[in-house]
Design a protein around this motif. Structure first.
Motif, PDB file in Angstrom:
ATOM      1  N   GLU A  93     -29.849  18.209 -30.544  1.00  0.00           N
ATOM      2  CA  GLU A  93     -29.424  16.865 -30.949  1.00  0.00           C
ATOM      3  C   GLU A  93     -28.118  16.422 -30.294  1.00  0.00           C
ATOM      4  O   GLU A  93     -27.725  15.257 -30.426  1.00  0.00           O
ATOM      5  N   ILE A  94     -27.437  17.331 -29.613  1.00  0.00           N
ATOM      6  CA  ILE A  94     -26.107  17.047 -29.082  1.00  0.00           C
ATOM      7  C   ILE A  94     -26.095  15.805 -28.195  1.00  0.00           C
ATOM      8  O   ILE A  94     -25.263  14.912 -28.346  1.00  0.00           O
ATOM      9  N   ILE A  95     -27.043  15.731 -27.256  1.00  0.00           N
ATOM     10  CA  ILE A  95     -27.046  14.613 -26.305  1.00  0.00           C
ATOM     11  C   ILE A  95     -27.268  13.290 -27.026  1.00  0.00           C
ATOM     12  O   ILE A  95     -26.551  12.309 -26.783  1.00  0.00           O
ATOM     13  N   LYS A  96     -28.233  13.258 -27.934  1.00  0.00           N
ATOM     14  CA  LYS A  96     -28.499  12.018 -28.667  1.00  0.00           C
ATOM     15  C   LYS A  96     -27.307  11.632 -29.549  1.00  0.00           C
ATOM     16  O   LYS A  96     -26.968  10.455 -29.663  1.00  0.00           O
ATOM     17  N   LEU A 102     -20.323  21.651 -23.491  1.00  0.00           N
ATOM     18  CA  LEU A 102     -20.169  21.727 -24.948  1.00  0.00           C
ATOM     19  C   LEU A 102     -21.270  22.578 -25.566  1.00  0.00           C
ATOM     20  O   LEU A 102     -20.996  23.437 -26.418  1.00  0.00           O
ATOM     21  N   SER A 103     -22.507  22.364 -25.135  1.00  0.00           N
ATOM     22  CA  SER A 103     -23.623  23.149 -25.665  1.00  0.00           C
ATOM     23  C   SER A 103     -23.436  24.634 -25.363  1.00  0.00           C
ATOM     24  O   SER A 103     -23.714  25.496 -26.213  1.00  0.00           O
ATOM     25  N   TYR A 153     -12.889  20.451 -25.725  1.00  0.00           N
ATOM     26  CA  TYR A 153     -14.200  21.059 -25.964  1.00  0.00           C
ATOM     27  C   TYR A 153     -14.445  22.302 -25.117  1.00  0.00           C
ATOM     28  O   TYR A 153     -15.291  23.134 -25.458  1.00  0.00           O
ATOM     29  N   LYS A 154     -13.698  22.456 -24.021  1.00  0.00           N
ATOM     30  CA  LYS A 154     -13.860  23.637 -23.171  1.00  0.00           C
ATOM     31  C   LYS A 154     -13.155  24.864 -23.747  1.00  0.00           C
ATOM     32  O   LYS A 154     -13.267  25.956 -23.183  1.00  0.00           O
ATOM     33  N   TYR A 155     -12.445  24.676 -24.848  1.00  0.00           N
ATOM     34  CA  TYR A 155     -11.621  25.757 -25.402  1.00  0.00           C
ATOM     35  C   TYR A 155     -12.098  26.197 -26.783  1.00  0.00           C
ATOM     36  O   TYR A 155     -11.341  26.790 -27.542  1.00  0.00           O
ATOM     37  N   LEU A 168     -20.809  26.089 -27.695  1.00  0.00           N
ATOM     38  CA  LEU A 168     -21.348  26.270 -29.047  1.00  0.00           C
ATOM     39  C   LEU A 168     -22.356  27.415 -29.105  1.00  0.00           C
ATOM     40  O   LEU A 168     -22.418  28.152 -30.091  1.00  0.00           O
ATOM     41  N   ASP A 169     -23.155  27.562 -28.038  1.00  0.00           N
ATOM     42  CA  ASP A 169     -24.098  28.683 -27.989  1.00  0.00           C
ATOM     43  C   ASP A 169     -23.355  30.018 -27.944  1.00  0.00           C
ATOM     44  O   ASP A 169     -23.736  30.986 -28.624  1.00  0.00           O
ATOM     45  N   CYS A 170     -22.293  30.091 -27.148  1.00  0.00           N
ATOM     46  CA  CYS A 170     -21.491  31.314 -27.079  1.00  0.00           C
ATOM     47  C   CYS A 170     -20.872  31.619 -28.439  1.00  0.00           C
ATOM     48  O   CYS A 170     -20.834  32.785 -28.875  1.00  0.00           O
TER      49      CYS A 170
END
Length: 341
Positions: free
Chosen positions: A259-262, A230-231, A180-182, A234-236
């Motif tokens: 909604e990511i956390i939920k 992760l957020s 997820y960091k990539y 995705l924002d970037c």
């Protein structure tokens, strides 16, 4: 950023609308369980579905099955690795003759110019999906094969450079704790390769509460994600794509940043309450066994060697199943890219 929702493309717009009777026009076909890789997030690589394997459908049985498809207009061909299936091109050409649109999913490591030239010449390809899950070190770690990245990049490059102008292809990136960091690094790589579209897929994981529907439980470690990171990724991705517009981007399921956390921490969180494929499709696995959908493996509704899928689709058992699922999807459904709001 063109974050198209999962059902904004031609295949998903066909689903049953209110007031119309369900009809079978989509098959999710796991054509083989064989694979040359051993991906950490995949149930085939994990070996769960390779225990006590039965004989897979042979060529003649597959052709007979395809010939029974009266109204089917769309088919996903996946695996395992579908390009390992003996006579796969003959099978795909037969599907083409039936006028069925095909979405083909491959890991990109089974490559030859002859094979890919034949696929690129097919007029019925709805989408060619090639999987890439990060930069070289990460991708090979996930695939557990040192050659995976180089061969997949070779396939992606070949398709981009040799495909007809309107030939649909995309690269799929499955988001997990391993990569997820990539997300942005992979996006930039794909832009440099002139890939027209990338699809980021949130991991479709299962929990112990769902084992009445599937025998596979995803490793908890694959969900050990720093959700702030992760957020941010995705924002970037969102802002970079707004200004560059180099590549079309999809993220499925369509989970908003709020909604990511939920989604990742609450197994009871309901992302959606409708399932498109359930109202118009069936899954057939490599043995010919028929199921209500790609993730729910119970009940098994019969085998294409013994029964016509059209009869299965309209049987009382599947009608009751669809009725019971209407408006109250199971937990396993909340992690699926086919759910819709």
């Amino acid at each position: 950023m063109n974050l198209r929702k999962p059902f904004d493309n031609i295949r998903h717009n066909r689903f049953t609308y209110k007031g119309l009777e369900p009809r079978l026009d989509y098959i999710f076909f796991e054509i083989t369980h064989r694979c040359n890789l051993n991906c950490q997030m995949c149930w085939f690589g994990d070996g769960v579905l390779n225990k006590n394997e039965k004989p897979e459908l042979n060529y003649d049985e597959i052709i007979s099955f395809i010939d029974t498809l009266k109204d089917v207009k769309y088919m996903t061909i996946t695996g395992g690795e579908p390009l390992l299936k003996p006579r796969i091109l003959d099978i795909m050409h037969h599907v083409e003759k039936k006028g069925i649109k095909v979405s083909l999913a491959t890991n990109g490591t089974v490559f030859s110019k002859k094979l890919y030239d034949s696929i690129l010449a097919m007029k019925n390809i709805n989408m060619l999906n090639i999987s890439l899950d990060g930069p070289k070190e990460i991708h090979n770690m996930i695939r557990r094969k040192d050659y995976a990245y180089d061969q997949t990049i070779q396939a992606i490059n070949y398709v981009v450079k040799n495909k007809p102008d309107n030939f649909p292809m995309q690269v799929n990136f499955t988001i997990s704790a391993l990569n997820y960091k990539y997300i942005m690094e992979t996006y930039n790589l794909l832009c440099s390769l002139n890939v027209p579209q990338v699809q980021y897929i949130h991991l479709s994981y299962n929990t112990t509460n769902e084992n009445n529907y599937t025998d596979f439980k995803q490793a908890d470690s694959l969900r050990d994600i720093d959700l702030k990171v992760l957020s941010k990724e995705l924002d970037c991705l969102f802002y970079e794509n707004i200004f560059s517009k180099n590549i079309n981007v999809k993220i499925i399921p369509h989970v908003g940043s709020d909604e990511i956390i939920k989604y990742y921490t609450n197994p009871d969180y309901v992302l959606a309450n409708k399932c498109g494929p359930l109202s118009s499709g069936l899954k057939v696995n490599a043995f010919g066994e028929i199921f209500p959908c790609r993730n729910i493996e119970k009940p098994m509704l019969g085998n294409v060697k013994d029964i016509n899928v059209n009869d299965v689709f309209n049987s009382q058992e599947i009608v009751s199943f669809r009725k019971n699922m209407n408006g109250k999807l199971q937990q396993i459904c909340n992690k699926c890219c086919a759910v819709r709001r």
